[in-house]
Design a protein around this motif. Structure first.
Motif, PDB file in Angstrom:
ATOM      1  N   ALA A 231     -29.244-102.167 140.218  1.00 45.40           N
ATOM      2  CA  ALA A 231     -30.250-101.907 139.088  1.00 45.40           C
ATOM      3  C   ALA A 231     -29.935-100.622 138.420  1.00 45.40           C
ATOM      4  N   ILE A 232     -29.381 -99.781 138.972  1.00 47.72           N
ATOM      5  CA  ILE A 232     -28.874 -98.316 138.292  1.00 47.72           C
ATOM      6  C   ILE A 232     -27.821 -98.764 137.341  1.00 47.72           C
ATOM      7  N   SER A 233     -27.007 -99.699 137.732  1.00 52.04           N
ATOM      8  CA  SER A 233     -25.666-100.372 136.745  1.00 52.04           C
ATOM      9  C   SER A 233     -26.555-100.812 135.638  1.00 52.04           C
ATOM     10  N   ASP A 234     -27.360-101.838 135.828  1.00 48.03           N
ATOM     11  CA  ASP A 234     -28.027-102.552 134.701  1.00 48.03           C
ATOM     12  C   ASP A 234     -28.900-101.393 133.778  1.00 48.03           C
ATOM     13  N   LEU A 235     -29.735-100.258 134.467  1.00 50.09           N
ATOM     14  CA  LEU A 235     -30.329 -99.378 133.419  1.00 50.09           C
ATOM     15  C   LEU A 235     -29.293 -98.681 132.799  1.00 50.09           C
ATOM     16  N   ALA A 236     -28.091 -98.247 133.298  1.00 47.65           N
ATOM     17  CA  ALA A 236     -27.231 -97.575 132.207  1.00 47.65           C
ATOM     18  C   ALA A 236     -26.541 -98.457 131.275  1.00 47.65           C
ATOM     19  N   ARG A 237     -26.415 -99.756 131.574  1.00 43.79           N
ATOM     20  CA  ARG A 237     -25.708-100.703 130.543  1.00 43.79           C
ATOM     21  C   ARG A 237     -26.975-100.846 129.475  1.00 43.79           C
ATOM     22  N   GLU A 238     -28.084-100.899 129.882  1.00 42.81           N
ATOM     23  CA  GLU A 238     -29.185-101.133 128.692  1.00 42.81           C
ATOM     24  C   GLU A 238     -29.120-100.085 127.835  1.00 42.81           C
ATOM     25  N   HIS A 239     -28.944 -98.788 128.329  1.00 42.98           N
ATOM     26  CA  HIS A 239     -29.287 -97.593 127.601  1.00 42.98           C
ATOM     27  C   HIS A 239     -28.029 -97.025 126.954  1.00 42.98           C
ATOM     28  N   ARG A 240     -26.976 -97.894 127.077  1.00 40.66           N
ATOM     29  CA  ARG A 240     -25.515 -97.367 126.595  1.00 40.66           C
ATOM     30  C   ARG A 240     -25.082 -96.141 127.167  1.00 40.66           C
ATOM     31  N   CYS A 241     -25.382 -95.885 128.324  1.00 39.74           N
ATOM     32  CA  CYS A 241     -24.884 -94.653 128.981  1.00 39.74           C
ATOM     33  C   CYS A 241     -24.074 -94.919 130.298  1.00 39.74           C
ATOM     34  N   THR A 242     -24.045 -94.242 131.263  1.00 37.81           N
ATOM     35  CA  THR A 242     -23.242 -94.436 132.500  1.00 37.81           C
ATOM     36  C   THR A 242     -24.224 -94.321 133.677  1.00 37.81           C
ATOM     37  N   VAL A 243     -23.512 -94.721 134.923  1.00 36.57           N
ATOM     38  CA  VAL A 243     -24.321 -94.552 136.025  1.00 36.57           C
ATOM     39  C   VAL A 243     -24.462 -93.131 136.459  1.00 36.57           C
ATOM     40  N   PHE A 244     -23.652 -92.222 136.068  1.00 36.96           N
ATOM     41  CA  PHE A 244     -23.295 -90.932 136.125  1.00 36.96           C
ATOM     42  C   PHE A 244     -24.664 -90.266 135.436  1.00 36.96           C
ATOM     43  N   ASN A 245     -24.776 -90.710 134.228  1.00 35.83           N
ATOM     44  CA  ASN A 245     -25.968 -90.150 133.223  1.00 35.83           C
ATOM     45  C   ASN A 245     -27.315 -90.394 134.170  1.00 35.83           C
ATOM     46  N   VAL A 246     -27.369 -91.562 134.693  1.00 35.78           N
ATOM     47  CA  VAL A 246     -28.732 -92.101 135.400  1.00 35.78           C
ATOM     48  C   VAL A 246     -29.012 -91.132 136.405  1.00 35.78           C
ATOM     49  N   ILE A 247     -27.876 -90.803 137.306  1.00 35.68           N
ATOM     50  CA  ILE A 247     -28.003 -89.956 138.486  1.00 35.68           C
ATOM     51  C   ILE A 247     -28.202 -88.536 138.083  1.00 35.68           C
ATOM     52  N   LEU A 248     -27.529 -88.133 137.106  1.00 33.58           N
ATOM     53  CA  LEU A 248     -27.736 -86.506 136.348  1.00 33.58           C
ATOM     54  C   LEU A 248     -29.224 -86.534 136.187  1.00 33.58           C
ATOM     55  N   ASP A 249     -29.994 -87.287 135.225  1.00 35.81           N
ATOM     56  CA  ASP A 249     -31.263 -87.408 135.075  1.00 35.81           C
ATOM     57  C   ASP A 249     -32.101 -87.374 136.230  1.00 35.81           C
ATOM     58  N   ALA A 250     -31.788 -88.056 137.384  1.00 33.36           N
ATOM     59  CA  ALA A 250     -32.475 -88.189 138.485  1.00 33.36           C
ATOM     60  C   ALA A 250     -32.571 -86.900 139.177  1.00 33.36           C
ATOM     61  N   VAL A 251     -31.320 -86.388 139.496  1.00 31.65           N
ATOM     62  CA  VAL A 251     -31.189 -85.226 140.070  1.00 31.65           C
ATOM     63  C   VAL A 251     -31.840 -83.893 139.412  1.00 31.65           C
ATOM     64  N   GLY A 252     -31.671 -83.908 137.927  1.00 28.69           N
ATOM     65  CA  GLY A 252     -32.248 -82.968 137.283  1.00 28.69           C
ATOM     66  C   GLY A 252     -33.542 -82.824 137.344  1.00 28.69           C
ATOM     67  N   SER A 253     -34.314 -84.029 137.358  1.00 28.49           N
ATOM     68  CA  SER A 253     -35.697 -83.876 137.489  1.00 28.49           C
ATOM     69  C   SER A 253     -36.282 -83.507 138.878  1.00 28.49           C
ATOM     70  N   ALA A 254     -35.495 -84.128 139.687  1.00 23.50           N
ATOM     71  CA  ALA A 254     -36.035 -83.755 141.288  1.00 23.50           C
ATOM     72  C   ALA A 254     -35.823 -82.219 141.579  1.00 23.50           C
ATOM     73  N   THR A 255     -34.879 -81.659 141.023  1.00 23.93           N
ATOM     74  CA  THR A 255     -34.476 -80.197 141.540  1.00 23.93           C
ATOM     75  C   THR A 255     -35.159 -79.422 140.552  1.00 23.93           C
ATOM     76  N   GLY A 256     -35.544 -79.738 139.141  1.00 25.90           N
ATOM     77  CA  GLY A 256     -36.699 -78.933 138.562  1.00 25.90           C
ATOM     78  C   GLY A 256     -37.986 -78.898 139.281  1.00 25.90           C
ATOM     79  N   SER A 257     -38.345 -80.261 139.634  1.00 25.06           N
ATOM     80  CA  SER A 257     -39.696 -80.244 140.245  1.00 25.06           C
ATOM     81  C   SER A 257     -39.800 -79.626 141.564  1.00 25.06           C
ATOM     82  N   GLN A 258     -38.752 -79.612 142.187  1.00 24.04           N
ATOM     83  CA  GLN A 258     -38.947 -78.881 143.483  1.00 24.04           C
ATOM     84  C   GLN A 258     -38.941 -77.195 143.297  1.00 24.04           C
TER      85      GLN A 258
END
Length: 424
Positions: A231-258
């Motif tokens: 699902a992460i790979s599919d999301l990256a492909r849909e938005h013309r980015c990489t799996v790394f970009n998806v994980i970077l976004d998830a990590v940034g939001s989680a660390t910022g929230s905490q």
């Protein structure tokens, strides 16, 4: 001449400076391979000697006191063999090597040993100091070792052709980039990317931070199942980015929230081998790039994913400046501009195999060190993503690290299930 001396690269110089302040083994890079089958010891020893002759960093150490230089020797070191009773003893031996500090003025700055469990069952353990190798180098080392082994096994000389571009060439080239004019241009690039004031990522901790104290590390093992990985790979492909970009976004939001902040800087390793001629050499080229994520709301969205893609693309345009130089120049402080390191590893496409031998990775323990508050390492493993979250055990309890990973994973799940998955 039995040796020659060359300058340290800018990245090496920063690591050398940091190593003067510690007695730990935090910069050890290590691993182990199990070799099952008829192993020919003389051929493997000859192959290792050939790899050492080909790659200067494997016969280099740092000398010169307060004005360090790299001294490249003309020698080889052989392959020690040790009998062990079982796999547990082999793992314990490699773990002990990984936890032992490698002194930069001694030669060699690595230890490779063969551990014999049975006549047809061995473990090849290796530990290198990071100042001479990076993750890419390990693939190069193993590929060259396997090619030289195949030659020796066939009764041919195991000599490997000399490199057209050596690590000494790389160090000289990088040093020229640090002359005043090209350095100023690169620094200006980072001035545009990073905030004017340094945001400090203060993650909730279980113990107080002690300035200047060595960090004791621990790690939890992680896995993302095949369904979520797809699902992460599919999301990256849909938005013309990489799996790394998806994980970077998830990590940034989680660390910022905490940390209850809308702005974080994460450190992201990059191989920094942008030209083909750099890809055949053993050496330390990988840099950790500071990536600033702004306007964090604690939730991921199409907009935040696009920002993560833009941030990572811009950061990789000038990947060779050590983060310590950025920190001193932009903020007038020593140290690093980040406390969280995100390492999403992509194998470099270098394969290797040893004739008549079955290879498998040997799981090792962590060596009890931590370079950051948190370091998340992830790698694609078949149809799933696996990895580890290393944390500063003097600051955080295991439950704290598990909670952070839970938040990151929850963000990934939410992103892949969100109704906002139409392309931006």
């Amino acid at each position: 001449m039995p040796y020659r001396e060359i300058p340290l690269s800018p990245l090496q110089r920063e690591m050398w400076r940091a190593e003067q302040t510690t007695d730990s083994a935090r910069e050890n890079v290590y691993g182990a391979l199990r070799l099952r089958g008829p192993l020919h010891m003389p051929a493997l020893t000859e192959a290792l000697d050939a790899v050492v002759r080909r790659h200067e960093p494997l016969r280099t150490h740092i000398t010169g006191g307060t004005n360090p230089v790299q001294r490249i020797e003309e020698r080889v070191f052989g392959l020690p063999v040790q009998e062990v009773s079982d796999l547990a003893e082999a793992i314990a031996t490699v773990d002990a090597d990984a936890a032992a500090r490698i002194e930069l003025d001694e030669l060699p700055l690595w230890k490779v040993r063969l551990l014999r469990l049975a006549p047809d069952d061995h473990v090849l353990g290796y530990v290198f100091h990071h100042i001479m190798v990076d993750g890419w180098s390990l693939y190069v080392f193993m590929r060259d070792l396997s090619e030289a082994y195949a030659l020796a096994l066939a009764g041919k000389p195991a000599d490997l052709p000399p490199l057209s571009f050596t690590y000494a060439d790389y160090c000289a080239e990088e040093s020229r980039f640090f002359e005043p004019e090209p350095l100023a241009s690169r620094i200006e690039h980072w001035r545009r990317l990073l905030p004017g004031e340094l945001p400090v990522l203060d993650m909730p901790s279980d113990r107080p931070r002690v300035d200047g104290a060595e960090s004791r590390g621990a790690a939890i093992e992680l896995s993302i199942d095949a369904g979520l990985s797809l699902a992460i790979s599919d999301l990256a492909r849909e938005h013309r980015c990489t799996v790394f970009n998806v994980i970077l976004d998830a990590v940034g939001s989680a660390t910022g929230s905490q940390a209850e902040t809308s702005q974080v800087i994460l450190g992201v390793p990059f191989h920094n081998r942008t030209r083909r001629q750099q890809r055949a050499m053993v050496g330390y080229t990988a840099n950790v790039l500071p990536m600033a994520l702004n306007d964090l709301t604690g939730r991921c969205s199409v907009a935040s994913l696009q920002r993560a893609r833009a941030v990572s693309t811009a950061a990789m345009r000038h990947p060779g400046i050590p983060p310590e130089v950025i920190m001193r120049t932009l903020y007038g402080e020593e140290g690093l501009p980040y406390r969280f390191c995100l390492n999403v590893q992509a194998p470099p496409g270098i394969s290797y195999s040893f004739p008549h031998l079955e290879l498998s990775r040997v799981p090792l323990g962590d060596n009890g060190t931590a370079n950051f508050d948190y370091e998340l390492r992830l790698i694609q493993d078949g149809d799933r993503i696996r990895g580890s979250l290393t944390y500063d055990a003097d600051l955080f309890l295991p439950q704290r690290a598990e909670s952070l990973w839970s938040d990151i994973r929850a963000n990934l799940v939410e992103m892949t299930q969100s109704q906002h998955r139409t392309p931006a």
